[in-house]
Structure formats: structure tokens, C-alpha cells
Design a protein around this motif. Structure first.
Motif, PDB file in Angstrom:
ATOM      1  N   TYR A   1     -11.837   3.970 -14.308  1.00 44.73           N
ATOM      2  CA  TYR A   1     -11.061   4.818 -14.306  1.00 44.73           C
ATOM      3  C   TYR A   1      -9.419   4.509 -13.762  1.00 44.73           C
ATOM      4  CZ  TYR A   1     -15.317   7.638 -13.584  1.00 44.73           C
ATOM      5  OH  TYR A   1     -16.093   7.819 -14.054  1.00 44.73           O
ATOM      6  N   ALA A   2      -9.114   3.080 -13.532  1.00 41.28           N
ATOM      7  CA  ALA A   2      -8.212   2.507 -13.476  1.00 41.28           C
ATOM      8  C   ALA A   2      -7.502   2.278 -14.738  1.00 41.28           C
ATOM      9  CB  ALA A   2      -7.268   1.422 -12.926  1.00 41.28           C
ATOM     10  N   ILE A   3      -7.510   3.020 -15.851  1.00 44.38           N
ATOM     11  CA  ILE A   3      -6.814   3.646 -17.390  1.00 44.38           C
ATOM     12  C   ILE A   3      -5.760   3.395 -17.498  1.00 44.38           C
ATOM     13  CG2 ILE A   3      -6.598   5.513 -18.318  1.00 44.38           C
ATOM     14  CD1 ILE A   3      -8.150   2.998 -20.194  1.00 44.38           C
ATOM     15  N   ASN A   4      -5.003   4.002 -16.738  1.00 41.04           N
ATOM     16  CA  ASN A   4      -3.180   4.461 -16.486  1.00 41.04           C
ATOM     17  C   ASN A   4      -2.757   3.448 -14.874  1.00 41.04           C
ATOM     18  OD1 ASN A   4      -3.342   7.036 -17.660  1.00 41.04           O
ATOM     19  ND2 ASN A   4      -1.886   5.751 -18.521  1.00 41.04           N
ATOM     20  N   GLY A   5      -3.201   2.906 -14.622  1.00 41.23           N
ATOM     21  CA  GLY A   5      -2.768   1.726 -12.612  1.00 41.23           C
ATOM     22  C   GLY A   5      -3.236   2.364 -11.950  1.00 41.23           C
ATOM     23  N   ALA A   6      -2.697   2.370 -10.824  1.00 36.37           N
ATOM     24  CA  ALA A   6      -3.857   2.739  -9.476  1.00 36.37           C
ATOM     25  C   ALA A   6      -2.537   3.312  -8.057  1.00 36.37           C
ATOM     26  CB  ALA A   6      -4.111   1.821  -8.674  1.00 36.37           C
ATOM     27  N   ILE A   7      -2.878   4.218  -7.875  1.00 32.70           N
ATOM     28  CA  ILE A   7      -1.956   4.692  -6.512  1.00 32.70           C
ATOM     29  C   ILE A   7      -2.488   3.632  -5.508  1.00 32.70           C
ATOM     30  CG2 ILE A   7      -0.937   6.632  -5.399  1.00 32.70           C
ATOM     31  CD1 ILE A   7      -1.041   7.891  -8.432  1.00 32.70           C
ATOM     32  N   ASN A   8      -1.674   3.435  -4.387  1.00 34.49           N
ATOM     33  CA  ASN A   8      -2.004   3.456  -2.656  1.00 34.49           C
ATOM     34  C   ASN A   8      -1.329   4.707  -2.033  1.00 34.49           C
ATOM     35  OD1 ASN A   8      -3.719   1.995  -0.790  1.00 34.49           O
ATOM     36  ND2 ASN A   8      -1.579   1.982  -0.482  1.00 34.49           N
ATOM     37  N   PHE A   9      -1.488   4.734  -0.995  1.00 37.39           N
ATOM     38  CA  PHE A   9      -0.940   5.568  -0.033  1.00 37.39           C
ATOM     39  C   PHE A   9      -0.537   5.321   1.577  1.00 37.39           C
ATOM     40  CE2 PHE A   9      -1.881   9.114  -3.305  1.00 37.39           C
ATOM     41  CZ  PHE A   9      -0.679  10.052  -3.895  1.00 37.39           C
ATOM     42  N   ARG A  10       0.721   5.034   1.947  1.00 33.91           N
ATOM     43  CA  ARG A  10       0.280   4.244   3.104  1.00 33.91           C
ATOM     44  C   ARG A  10       0.978   5.489   4.135  1.00 33.91           C
ATOM     45  NH1 ARG A  10       4.967   1.345   2.465  1.00 33.91           N
ATOM     46  NH2 ARG A  10       5.408   1.946   0.651  1.00 33.91           N
ATOM     47  N   THR A  11      -0.537   5.663   5.293  1.00 29.89           N
ATOM     48  CA  THR A  11      -0.097   6.480   6.109  1.00 29.89           C
ATOM     49  C   THR A  11       0.941   5.470   7.147  1.00 29.89           C
ATOM     50  OG1 THR A  11      -2.126   5.816   7.549  1.00 29.89           O
ATOM     51  CG2 THR A  11      -2.194   7.703   6.020  1.00 29.89           C
ATOM     52  N   ARG A  12       1.868   6.479   8.111  1.00 34.45           N
ATOM     53  CA  ARG A  12       2.417   5.531   9.005  1.00 34.45           C
ATOM     54  C   ARG A  12       2.134   5.161  10.006  1.00 34.45           C
ATOM     55  NH1 ARG A  12       5.861  10.419  11.461  1.00 34.45           N
ATOM     56  NH2 ARG A  12       7.641   9.031  12.296  1.00 34.45           N
ATOM     57  N   ASN A  13       2.695   4.550  10.971  1.00 39.15           N
ATOM     58  CA  ASN A  13       2.155   2.942  11.450  1.00 39.15           C
ATOM     59  C   ASN A  13       2.433   3.892  12.984  1.00 39.15           C
ATOM     60  OD1 ASN A  13       1.466   0.994   9.862  1.00 39.15           O
ATOM     61  ND2 ASN A  13       3.202   0.745   9.590  1.00 39.15           N
ATOM     62  N   GLY A  14       1.115   3.719  14.181  1.00 38.42           N
ATOM     63  CA  GLY A  14       1.788   4.241  15.320  1.00 38.42           C
ATOM     64  C   GLY A  14       2.873   3.763  16.130  1.00 38.42           C
ATOM     65  N   ALA A  15       3.100   2.445  15.403  1.00 36.45           N
ATOM     66  CA  ALA A  15       4.269   1.359  16.483  1.00 36.45           C
ATOM     67  C   ALA A  15       5.186   2.015  16.060  1.00 36.45           C
ATOM     68  CB  ALA A  15       3.488   0.022  17.162  1.00 36.45           C
ATOM     69  N   ASP A  16       5.340   2.906  14.838  1.00 36.05           N
ATOM     70  CA  ASP A  16       6.604   3.157  14.873  1.00 36.05           C
ATOM     71  C   ASP A  16       6.589   4.520  15.163  1.00 36.05           C
ATOM     72  OD1 ASP A  16       7.355   0.969  13.283  1.00 36.05           O
ATOM     73  OD2 ASP A  16       7.119   1.293  11.428  1.00 36.05           O
ATOM     74  N   ILE A  17       5.356   5.211  15.167  1.00 34.51           N
ATOM     75  CA  ILE A  17       5.885   6.952  15.754  1.00 34.51           C
ATOM     76  C   ILE A  17       5.676   6.799  17.008  1.00 34.51           C
ATOM     77  CG2 ILE A  17       4.273   8.922  16.349  1.00 34.51           C
ATOM     78  CD1 ILE A  17       2.939   8.249  13.778  1.00 34.51           C
ATOM     79  N   HIS A  18       5.648   5.588  17.792  1.00 33.51           N
ATOM     80  CA  HIS A  18       5.392   4.900  19.359  1.00 33.51           C
ATOM     81  C   HIS A  18       6.049   6.485  20.081  1.00 33.51           C
ATOM     82  CE1 HIS A  18       5.803   2.613  21.800  1.00 33.51           C
ATOM     83  NE2 HIS A  18       7.372   3.046  22.898  1.00 33.51           N
ATOM     84  N   GLY A  19       4.916   7.472  19.859  1.00 31.62           N
ATOM     85  CA  GLY A  19       5.455   8.744  21.175  1.00 31.62           C
ATOM     86  C   GLY A  19       4.551   9.958  20.129  1.00 31.62           C
ATOM     87  N   VAL A  20       4.755  11.351  20.589  1.00 32.65           N
ATOM     88  CA  VAL A  20       4.567  12.945  19.534  1.00 32.65           C
ATOM     89  C   VAL A  20       5.402  13.135  18.768  1.00 32.65           C
ATOM     90  CG1 VAL A  20       3.563  15.129  19.841  1.00 32.65           C
ATOM     91  CG2 VAL A  20       3.233  12.884  21.189  1.00 32.65           C
TER      92      VAL A  20
END
Length: 791
Positions: free
Chosen positions: A190-209
Motif C-alpha cells: 500500500y505504499a504506492i504513493n509513499g508513507a506518512i509518519n506523525f510525531r507526537t510531542r515529547n514529554g520533556a518539551d511539555i514539562h508540565g501540564v
């Protein structure tokens, strides 16, 4: 690259301190690493740290800056990115959080607006965005087709090739990478047109709520919370959101909840675990897609609640009065209760082990359940889809003599079992089910093996060769029910298909200077038919369509990236792709039993140009000014395809050679002018103006009927108080006006079938313009705002 045993010992001594740089491929964008420029092409980035030119990028948004931590640890000399996360030689564009965090980003379309080669259309629901890469899936009414889609490296495309964007709330993400062109050698089926990877945020960058709310026109409100923490031993991110709205078309109210979690743990200096959980519930009413004539007369479907007294331009479904056979009754979507109630749950676990500083082994397991209840037309589609995915791969970064060589080998097995029922709907309202229309039970599994060699054979040159193969097994039995006054008959349709496909690839990257990188690539890909395509005939009825073949493609890319300074970044890629047995799906009309069907077009060609540019024209006088441009030209034609049309006893064949493939807009442009005040009294204020233009496109194989193009203007302002304001700098606010000029435009348009008149002639544009089941209007002028506070 590590060259000596002493280097390896030094790396081993500190590898336990890594929480981000050594983990999942997307973690290379963690705070300890250099962030890449937004929408940056990365096809030329060397896979090793050796010889990499320093990169500069604009600062992150203040609202995204983590609190100061006691220490930051950066280890150079070892690169733990998966080969699949940074495919050398393949055209790759990315969008970072700074591209979408300041706006009313509610769908994947908002995340990917600035990526060349990517176009979006409205699917069946508020967040069901049809994401198209070089025209992939542009002829579908929902989801992401002909793409391999992952999130943090875990698959979200099921074994039948189905992926949907309902899962995606942009507030949870750090960015997205799009790998463009045929890519089955690395990403499989199914990678006939390519691929996509979504990246969630890093907890260390959020560093809180972080707590936030978005609100806007048509009753939209999205409340969300993000929790993040991390240190040298772990990184944890938890996100939850609840979004609701009334919609701007009657019968389009919705409520969607999403939970997303990722935990990375360093067990030992050589072992790490990554746990991933996604859960999404989509509950939405669904209006009907219109014909072109209906869209032009009544795009927002006003006055359509009662089919018997509906206004001009309203769409309705003809439902069996008794739910079994005989007479039908025209029913509005409101009265019928059309909609979707879908639940999706994904749980994945990955183990990463270092044999030594040069060799890494990854193994992961993913469970994915999709349960649907979709009364979307004359029938309700109900059933679970359970899938299981196991992947393992080995990466070695070694040398041939003094030249670096990265070797990769991987294997995968995925399996899906399903059982769904299709019920007739009745005109009683509330999506009341009548008699059973059909059932289908079956499975699909794919077994794949792939390898790749990436050799930097000279200081400015590198070459990549790879090969992937997949064996696919699809087995299903469909039972069709027919009713009379006192009888019931059953018809059985069986599909047992086996496919084996191979996909080689090769690419060369040349970097003559720090300012220039050139690449050329030849790639191949394949996609097997999905089970659902076997059971709908070209007449739009349930039946045997099991002669479908695998779709294959051969593509050539030639691209360049020019970065003469930190103020200019230009990427351009030309592509030419040859397709065989391309899958084409089109609607047979709203009031048919199944709605749409799939067929093979023997040969077609896709060719085009992708251009992305970022420019800071006044770095000294106006350092916060930035211009961003994304343009795609996508020209797709049939080179060998004959279509047969039938009307009563008359049947004729028509050559479609040289016709444009419908559903693909040849031109798509996004241009932004952005400004962020870096200092002074107005520090933290920013704004942008955006124009999105899409050309008109054909929506039938004979190129008789076109859907008009459009140009939209969006404006946005935001404010991030500077740090000198104390606690107030934790606040972020924005206001946006979408579609400022209040344009009426088609946000989604599926392909319709040509038809034959009783005289034996093809029906003209006037007849095709009356065919329903194609167009959703886009949103009129809308006002959006939001606030976010960080603790």
C-alpha cells in the motif's frame, strides 16, 4: 559515526542518560537535538552524523518552550534514527509544530497545508480528511489510501490498507513527515504513493501540564489537556481532547474524543521500551454528497429536512418502506438519521536493543481494533475489524574500508479478521435498521521482507539500493440477501486471492556544497486490492468483482535543495511515475445498494513538480518576517484504458487514452506571509495571511464534467507574552478568520461514473451534473479563537 573501540566505550558509558535522542525515530527531534526547519525536504540528509552540515531553524513558539531543566545531555557520534524514519534519497517534506500551533488546527489538513505534494479534501465526517500525496486517494470519499501511515513508528494503516484521519488532533503533535513517491521496498504493501509518519510531542518539551480551549463558528468547541514529563530515564506524554460542533450543513453535528499516550523507558544502557496507546470515538451525523447541479443551487443544503417539501438542490435517499423489498420512500438525511459512530483503539509496544554501538535491533507488536456503525446511505454498515502487526528489523552502521555503510533488514507480519453486516435502512427515522442486506466474514494477512544498503562511497556522494517483497492472502465470503413477499433468497460470493509483489529501489545523493544537495531516485511500489473492492460490481450492486489485480508503480524523482543562507530554503522535485492496473473508485450514485466500486485501469502516468520555499527577506530590519510557499503541479493521464458503458440492451466501449484521471486537481498552491515580533514593546505578537488556491478538476473518466476550483484567504493573529511578564508568559492566545471572502467552494468531490444514453451516445455534462453522491461544500466564513495555559 563511531570509528574506534574507545569511541564505542565512551558512548556506552553515557547511553543510559539518553531519554530522547536514543529512542523512537521521531525522538531525534527532541529538545536535545537540533529542530529542523518547517516543511523542510530531508531527502538529502545523511543517515549518519558524519559530514552533516550544521542546520539552522527558527526558534520554537514561546508557548512551546519547555521550562529550564537542571541539565541537558547531548551525545554526538551515534545516530539511532530508524532507516524508515529517514529514508536517504527519497523525497521527504516535513511540517513542524511551529507551522500549525498558532492557528485553529483541528484536523490533519491544518497540519499539512504547507507541505508540497500534499492535497486534502473533506471526507465523511469533521476530521475524516482525505490526505492525498501526489494524487493518492484523491478519488476516494474517505481516509488515507495508497499510503503507509504510522504514528511514532507504529502502524495506523490496517492490513487492508485502511487508515483514517479521525484519530488526529493536531494539538498532540510535534510534526509530520511525508515520504513521497513509490516506496514499497521500505514500507511494504500500500505504499504506492509513499508513507506518512506523525510525531507526537515529547514529554520533556511539555514539562508540565497544558490546558486549552478552541472555540468558533457553528458551535465548535475543543477542550484539551496535555501532560508531559521526562528525564534521562523516561519520557511520558498524555493527551486528551473533546471536540464538538453543530457543523455548517444540516445533519453534520459531531462529537469526537481522542486520547493519545506515549511512554519511553530506558531499561538498561542497551535496552529501551516504547508503549503507545491511541483511542478515538467519532460520533457524527452525516449529510449527503450532492450532484454538481445540487451544489450550485443549494451548497449548504438549506431547507432539506423534509424530503417531501424540500427546497431546490436538496439530496435524499430512497429507503425501502418495509425495510425488505418493494416500494421506496424519499427520505432526507436528517429524517433517515445518517451518520457514523466509529471507535478505534490502538495499543503498541516496541523493544529496542543495542548489540553494540553500531548494531540495533527493534521489535514491536501492535493491536488495532476498528469498530464501525455507519448508516451512511441506503444501508447501515456494522462490524469489527481486528488487526495484529508484528515488525522486527536490524540496523548496522559499519564501513566498507573507510567509507560508511548502513545496512538494514526487516520483516513484518500483519493479520486482520473482520465480520460485518449490512442492513437496509427504513424511513422510520433514527437510522432504523430493516432486513439484513448482506454479511461478509474474512481475513487478510501480509508477510513482508525488505532490506536496504546505504553507502557513502565518496565524501559528497551516497548511493542507496533496496528490495522489498510481500505475500498477501485475502479470503472472504459474502452472503447477499434478497426478499420477496413471502420468500428470502441467498447468494454467496467467495473471494480467495493470493498476491506476491516485489519492489526494488535505487537512489543517488550528491552534495557538492553546503548550499546544494541533489538527488535522483527510481522507486517501485505495489498495492493489493482490499476485500471490500471484491464485492461491489461496476453497477454499484453487491456481487462478484474478484478479477482485480495488484496495482503497481514505477517512479523517477529528480530533486534539488538550495540553502545559500539561513534566510533562504528552496526545495524542488520533479517526478514521473508509471502505473499499471491502477485502482480507480467511483460512485454509481447515492441510491444504489453499495454506492461505489473499484476497477483496474491498465496503464496511466503521473508526472509533476513539487516546490517548497521559505524566505526571510529582511533579516536585519524585520527579523520576524517570513514568506512560505508550497506549490504542486500534478498531471495524471490514462495511457491505456477502455471503459464499457451500458444502458438497457445497449453497450459500448470508449477509449480513455489521453484523458485526465478524474479527482486530481492539477494545481495546488499555499502561500503564507508571517510575522512574529521578536523583541520590544510588542514582543510576542504575531500574525499571518494565507492564500490557498486549488484549480478546477475533472470528476469523470471521459473528462466531460469539472468541479470549479477556488482560492481561500485566511488571516490569523496570536500573542505569546514574553518571559518578562512573569506568570503571564505561560498564556497563549490566537484569533483566526477562515475564508475571509466567504467563498462557496467544493471541499470534497468524489469521482462519478459516466453513463450511456439509450441512443448509444455518452451522456453530456448536463446529465452528469445531475448525478448525486459527489460534492461536499466547504465552510463559509468562520471565526475561530483559542487560549492555552501552561503550568
Amino acid at each position: 559515526m563511531i570509528r574506534t573501540t574507545e569511541d564505542a566505550r565512551r558512548v556506552s558509558a553515557v547511553v543510559g542518560a539518553l531519554a530522547l535522542a536514543m529512542l523512537q525515530p521521531d525522538s531525534a527531534r527532541a529538545s536535545a537535538a537540533r529542530p529542523r526547519p518547517p516543511s523542510r525536504s530531508t531527502h538529502a540528509a545523511p543517515a549518519s552524523s558524519e559530514g552533516r552540515a550544521p542546520q539552522k531553524s527558527k526558534p520554537r513558539l514561546q508557548s512551546d518552550r519547555p521550562e529550564p531543566r537542571p541539565e541537558e545531555i547531548t551525545v554526538n557520534g551515534v545516530d539511532r534514527l530508524s532507516v524508515a524514519a529517514r529514508p536517504t534519497g527519497q523525497t521527504t517534506y516535513s511540517a513542524e509544530r511551529s507551522d500549525f500551533a498558532n492557528r485553529s488546527a483541528q484536523t490533519a489538513a491544518d497540519m499539512m497545508a504547507t507541505i508540497p505534494g500534499v492535497t486534502v479534501m473533506q471526507g465523511n465526517g469533521p476530521r475524516d480528511t482525505v490526505i492525498s500525496v501526489r494524487g493518492s486517494g484523491a478519488r476516494q470519499s474517505y481516509g488515507l489510501k495508497n499510503l503507509s501511515v504510522t504514528e511514532d513508528g507504529f502502524p495506523v494503516t490496517q492490513p487492508d490498507g485502511t487508515a483514517r484521519a479521525d484519530l488526529i488532533d493536531p494539538h498532540a503533535y510535534a510534526g509530520v513527515d511525508v515520504f513521497q513517491g513509490p516506496a514499497s521496498s521500505l514500507y511494504g504493501n500500500y505504499a504506492i504513493n509513499g508513507a506518512i509518519n506523525f510525531r507526537t510531542r515529547n514529554g520533556a518539551d511539555i514539562h508540565g501540564v497544558e490546558l486549552g480551549s478552541d472555540f468558533g463558528s457553528f458551535g465548535m468547541i475543543n477542550n484539551y489537556v496535555t501532560l508531559g514529563a521526562g528525564n534521562r530515564r523516561y519520557d511520558f506524554m498524555l493527551f486528551g481532547s473533546d471536540v464538538r460542533g453543530n457543523g455548517f450543513i444540516p445533519n453534520s453535528a459531531y462529537a469526537t474524543s481522542t486520547e493519545n499516550m506515549r511512554l519511553r523507558v530506558v531499561l538498561t544502557p542497551s535496552d529501551r521500551l516504547v508503549l503507545k496507546v491511541i483511542n478515538n470515538v467519532t460520533d457524527t451525523f452525516l449529510p449527503l454528497r450532492l450532484s454538481l447541479s445540487q451544489y450550485l443551487a443549494n451548497p449548504y443544503q438549506r431547507g432539506c429536512a423534509n424530503a417531501a417539501s424540500a427546497a431546490n438542490g436538496c439530496a435524499s435517499v430512497n429507503l425501502l418502506s418495509n425495510g425488505r423489498y418493494g416500494a421506496t420512500q424519499a427520505t432526507s438525511p436528517q429524517r433517515a438519521g445518517l451518520g457514523r459512530f466509529d471507535r478505534r483503539t490502538i495499543v503498541g509496544l516496541r523493544w529496542e536493543h543495542d548489540f553494540n554501538a553500531q548494531t540495533q535491533w527493534r521489535t514491536q507488536f501492535t493491536y488495532d481494533q476498528r469498530h464501525v456503525d455507519q448508516p451512511t446511505s441506503t444501508t447501515a454498515f456494522v462490524g469489527p475489524f481486528n488487526s495484529y502487526n508484528v515488525q522486527t528489523d536490524l540496523t548496522n552502521r559499519g564501513h566498507i574500508g573507510a567509507t560508511p555503510l548502513t545496512s538494514f533488514v526487516g520483516a513484518n507480519f500483519d493479520y486482520m479478521d473482520y465480520g460485518y453486516q449490512v442492513y437496509n435502512l427504513t424511513p422510520q427515522g433514527g437510522a432504523t435498521r430493516g432486513a439484513l442486506n448482506s454479511t461478509s466474514y474474512g481475513h487478510q494477512f501480509n508477510i513482508g521482507l525488505r532490506f536496504q544498503e546505504d553507502w557513502k562511497f565518496a565524501p559528497k556522494w551516497r548511493a542507496v539500493v533496496g528490495l522489498g517483497g510481500t505475500y498477501s492472502d485475502i479470503g472472504a465470503v459474502e452472503t447477499l440477501y434478497a426478499y420477496g413477499a413471502s420468500s428470502r433468497s441467498l447468494q454467496y460470493v467467495t473471494a480467495n486471492r493470493y498476491f506476491f509483489n516485489l519492489a526494488p529501489e535505487a537512489s543517488v545523493v550528491y552534495a557538492p556544497s553546503k548550499a546544494w544537495t541533489l538527488h535522483t531516485r527510481v522507486g517501485t511500489a505495489y498495492a493489493t486490492p482490499s476485500y471490500s473492492s471484491f464485492f461491489v460490481t461496476p453497477q454499484g450492486n453487491y456481487g462478484n468483482n474478484t478479477s482485480l489485480k495488484s496495482e503497481t508503480s514505477l517512479g523517477f524523482d529528480l530533486g534539488a535543495e538550495w540553502r545559500p543562507s539561513a534566510d533562504i530554503d528552496v526545495q524542488a522535485t520533479g517526478f514521473y511515475e508509471f502505473y499499471h492496473n491502477e485502482f480507480v473508485s467511483q460512485s454509481a450514485g447515492v441510491n444504489t445498494a453499495a454506492g461505489s466500486y473499484t476497477f483496474n485501469a491498465p496503464a496511466s502516468e503521473h508526472r509533476g513538480v513539487e516546490l517548497g520555499a521559505t524566505w526571510r527577506p529582511l533579516r536585519t530590519r524585520l527579523p520576524g518576517l517570513q514568506l512560505k510557499l508550497s506549490y504542486t503541479y500534478d498531471d495524471q493521464i490514462y495511457t491505456n484504458y477502455t471503459e464499457t458503458l451500458t444502458s438497457g440492451a445497449v453497450s459500448r466501449s470508449f477509449s480513455r487514452k489521453g484523458r485526465y484521471i478524474p479527482g486530481v486537481a492539477p494545481h495546488f498552491l499555499n502561500a503564507r506571509v508571517m510575522y512574529d515580533q521578536p523583541d520590544g514593546v510588542f514582543e510576542g505578537f504575531g500574525a499571518f495571511a494565507e492564500v490557498a488556491w486549488r484549480s478546477d478538476m475533472w470528476i469523470d473518466n471521459a473528462n466531460i464534467l469539472k468541479v470549479p476550483g477556488y482560492a481561500l484567504l485566511n488571516l490569523e493573529v496570536h500573542y505569546d507574552p514574553p518571559a518578562r511578564f512573569g506568570w503571564a508568559h505561560r498564556l497563549h492566545s490566537y484569533f483566526e478568520v477562515q475564508n475571509v471572502t466567504n467563498q462557496i467552494y467544493a471541499a470534497g468531490a468524489t469521482v462519478i461514473a459516466d453513463s450511456l444514453l439509450s441512443s448509444g451516445r455518452q451522456a453530456g455534462a448536463a446529465t452528469l451534473a445531475g448525478k448525486t453522491g459527489s460534492i461536499y461544500a466547504g465552510s463559509p466564513r468562520a471565526f475561530m479563537g483559542g487560549v492555552r495555559v501552561r503550568f
